[in-house]
Scaffold this motif. Structure first.
Motif, PDB file in Angstrom:
ATOM      1  N   PHE A 103       0.907  -1.246  -0.025  1.00  0.00           N
ATOM      2  CA  PHE A 103       0.095  -0.112  -0.146  1.00  0.00           C
ATOM      3  C   PHE A 103       0.892   1.344  -0.053  1.00  0.00           C
ATOM      4  N   THR A 104       1.744   1.232   0.842  1.00  0.00           N
ATOM      5  CA  THR A 104       2.744   2.412   0.638  1.00  0.00           C
ATOM      6  C   THR A 104       3.317   2.733  -0.538  1.00  0.00           C
ATOM      7  N   SER A 106       2.686   1.724  -3.529  1.00  0.00           N
ATOM      8  CA  SER A 106       1.660   2.008  -4.356  1.00  0.00           C
ATOM      9  C   SER A 106       1.133   3.608  -4.238  1.00  0.00           C
ATOM     10  N   THR A 107       1.000   3.944  -3.144  1.00  0.00           N
ATOM     11  CA  THR A 107       0.657   5.434  -2.829  1.00  0.00           C
ATOM     12  C   THR A 107       1.723   6.505  -3.035  1.00  0.00           C
ATOM     13  N   ALA A 108       2.839   5.787  -2.825  1.00  0.00           N
ATOM     14  CA  ALA A 108       3.939   6.747  -3.335  1.00  0.00           C
ATOM     15  C   ALA A 108       4.088   7.040  -4.740  1.00  0.00           C
ATOM     16  N   MET A 109       3.904   5.950  -5.370  1.00  0.00           N
ATOM     17  CA  MET A 109       3.881   5.866  -6.814  1.00  0.00           C
ATOM     18  C   MET A 109       2.789   6.583  -7.456  1.00  0.00           C
ATOM     19  N   ALA A 110       1.595   6.315  -7.143  1.00  0.00           N
ATOM     20  CA  ALA A 110       0.325   6.582  -7.641  1.00  0.00           C
ATOM     21  C   ALA A 110      -0.418   7.808  -6.993  1.00  0.00           C
ATOM     22  N   GLY A 111      -0.192   7.995  -5.870  1.00  0.00           N
ATOM     23  CA  GLY A 111      -0.630   9.138  -5.127  1.00  0.00           C
ATOM     24  C   GLY A 111      -1.888   8.592  -4.409  1.00  0.00           C
ATOM     25  N   ASN A 121       1.729   9.494   7.404  1.00  0.00           N
ATOM     26  CA  ASN A 121       0.989   8.060   7.193  1.00  0.00           C
ATOM     27  C   ASN A 121       1.986   7.219   6.751  1.00  0.00           C
ATOM     28  N   ASP A 122       2.619   7.704   5.863  1.00  0.00           N
ATOM     29  CA  ASP A 122       3.443   6.398   5.042  1.00  0.00           C
ATOM     30  C   ASP A 122       4.525   6.063   5.925  1.00  0.00           C
TER      31      ASP A 122
END
Length: 145
Positions: A103-104, A106-111, A121-122
């Motif tokens: 999850f971390t 994916s959110t770092a790459m895609a926002g 949060n990350d």
């Protein structure tokens, strides 16, 4: 003889590192999800996921949240609490830790789109990932080992 039975019972009831991880992270994440609803209960997405009108969106002024993030936290925390006593806690801790890491990344790459998040949060998610995988690594496969 009674003393030996009690000692054996205590030994068999000790929690493994994976079980401790699931218990502690489950309590933490569940409480975090509850607290999040007091800060931001909006179910917005995209650029408004954190700062919806009328909501501050930050737990302790640092950690971004929204309704989606809170629901996921409550779900993951509840699952961890349900599984903490399981004999398969090692696999559950590894899976949960790997999930936090995925999850971390994916959110770092895609926002962040649905789930509000930020660097704070990350960092928490990476800590949950590392401790989950670490707890699984140090947990023996069988209590009889």
């Amino acid at each position: 003889m009674t003393t030996n039975v009690r000692a054996a019972h205590r030994t068999s009831r000790r929690r493994t590192p994976a079980q401790w991880y699931l218990l502690v992270s489950g309590v933490f994440v569940t409480l975090w999800g509850i607290a999040g609803f007091f800060v931001n209960s909006s179910f917005t997405s995209g650029v408004h996921a954190v700062h919806a009108p009328g909501n501050h969106g930050l737990i302790l002024g640092v950690f971004a949240t929204n309704g989606w993030h809170n629901v996921v936290a409550l779900t993951l925390g509840g699952v961890a609490l349900l599984l903490h006593g399981s004999s398969a806690a090692k696999g559950h801790a590894a899976g949960l830790g790997a999930g936090y890491l995925a999850f971390t990344v994916s959110t770092a790459m895609a926002g962040h789109f649905l789930l509000a998040g930020n660097l704070a949060n990350d960092i928490v998610h990476v800590l949950l990932a590392v401790t989950g995988v670490g707890a699984a690594i140090v947990t023996r496969t069988s209590r009889a080992d």
